[in-house]
Design a protein around this motif. Sequence first.
Motif: not given
Length: 573
Positions: A223-251
């Motif tokens: 999962e994605l965990m930290v990054h730079r918010e491209s629209a505002s520059g915010d430092a993002v600390q992302l707690n993906m407790i249920h994520g799908t960023h690299f999956m086919v799906s997870s409904a």
Amino acid sequence: MKGILATLVASLATTVAAATGPFLTAVDNQTWIIGNEVWNMTQGPTYGVKLYYKDHDCVGDAVGHYVSYNGAANNLAWTSASIVKTSSYNNVPYIDVLFTAAEGDMHWVIFSGQHGAYQYFVNHALPTLGEFRTLWRLDNTTFPNGRTVTKDGVLPPLSEYLPQNKVQDETWLTPDGKGYITKYDWTSWSRPQDFFGVYGDEFGSWYINPGKDYYNGNHAKQELMVHRESASGDAVQLNMIHGTHFMVSSADVFPDGKMWGPWLWYLNDGSKPDAAAQAKTEFASWPYPWLDDEAYHSRGSVSGKLVLSDGRPASNAAVFLGDVLPSSKTALDMGSTYYYTTYADASGSFSIPDVREGSYGLQAWSNGSSIRDVSTTFALASLSVTKDQATDLGSLTWTVSSKKKLFQVGDFDHYSYGFKNGGAPWQHALVAQCPENLVYKVGCSKTEDWCMGQTYKGNWTIRFWNGQEPDAIKEPTLIVSLAGYSSGASSTIWANGVAVGNLTSGATGKTATDGLASDPSLYRSATAAGEWRYFEFGFGASVLKKGVNEVTFQMTRNTTWHGFMWDSIILEW
């Protein structure tokens, strides 16, 4: 009116400054201040802002803290706040602050003197969804760096995100045109994570998630965990407790009462050694004894020993405790309740402690090493875990293929490990370094001569020697195991010039790859795995001959950065 508001704000500021323990203070019916002697935050109907720590506002002009699902499409709106428990643990006072929303309850457990707070969420009415997350968007000058278990460094400055250089979803060419900037390079594996967050020279904000049984997916969950918010520059600390960023799906549909957490949100002076020490303490303390929830503490254990049907121990096998089988979902897609991962030891023995009471299905597969040739998956349809009881499964026989292998390219482990660039740090477009055409000579070529993914039109050929005359009784089976697949590519499989299958429009049964669903792995910086797929292509023995033979994967349709990520290819009869 302004005078009344100013008086109220001044009064609240005095209350916060004089705090000698954890507190909740209502500003109005949509605004609250929570914290303790160390920190405090102003919580509005959606966003938590004005995070004061060491007399510094860590949010500043950024968005702050919020909880959302299905990406940013649905942010939870808090309708009330209250202290639902006041107690102490190890003589340290704490409060449990409950923020209610239509979908469920967000808890902040705040101990006196604690640098941060424990958080957990209890579902009541979340819809069927794929993504559910909590996150901080913090001041980018205070928190210029990011850290996960696999990556540590400076977050790209917002000035380098040039609109004219955008090439796809959250991905840009660098200003010099020689590389890429993408948030997906900050992805990491979910279950081995110790601590992650954003930090600077004076401040650090971290997530520490021990247990992780509330996460969806298996060992390959990333999962994605930290990054730079491209629209505002915010430092993002992302707690993906249920994520799908690299999956086919997870409904997934969640039962009322499904709990995510608790995890610790931790503040410090930016010290990674200090965060690591805190993580060690949290992992040793899980499951947390202070949490007043009977279901949370109703736990047992599961153990057993996996033995292959050919007598070998299932050394280092990946073991997954998930939904009762059969299931329409893959192990990576499962996510409605609670999930556990481990690895067997050299003897095939495994043990999973602190498993929530309930019914589970158990799966196991090769993690490479001495059983790298095992292409089958072990499955135990159902087992029960009872509170304070040890479920000992004893010796479990894992049926493996007794067929003769003509060749195997790559370890069977559900990852692209061993191939060129396979398992490299997350990096956009790394698959583009793989060639259009490739010839792999069994017995001469090395595993790393095969590349991690095929994305260009061209032919990838495996050339091998068969010392026997074809036997009509012994039909060959080509096993193709993919670590991932991103749509927009099609490949025809040839054996000595005869078409024996297609990796996007197959025949029936295990050879069916019609409508092969896409995962975003290859175009979102993954180099080791997306969603694992397994196919078998059988064909007539007369296709093979005594002497030199060839199996070719001919890419007939391609899309930039899309295609096939390899795990293992096996021909047997």
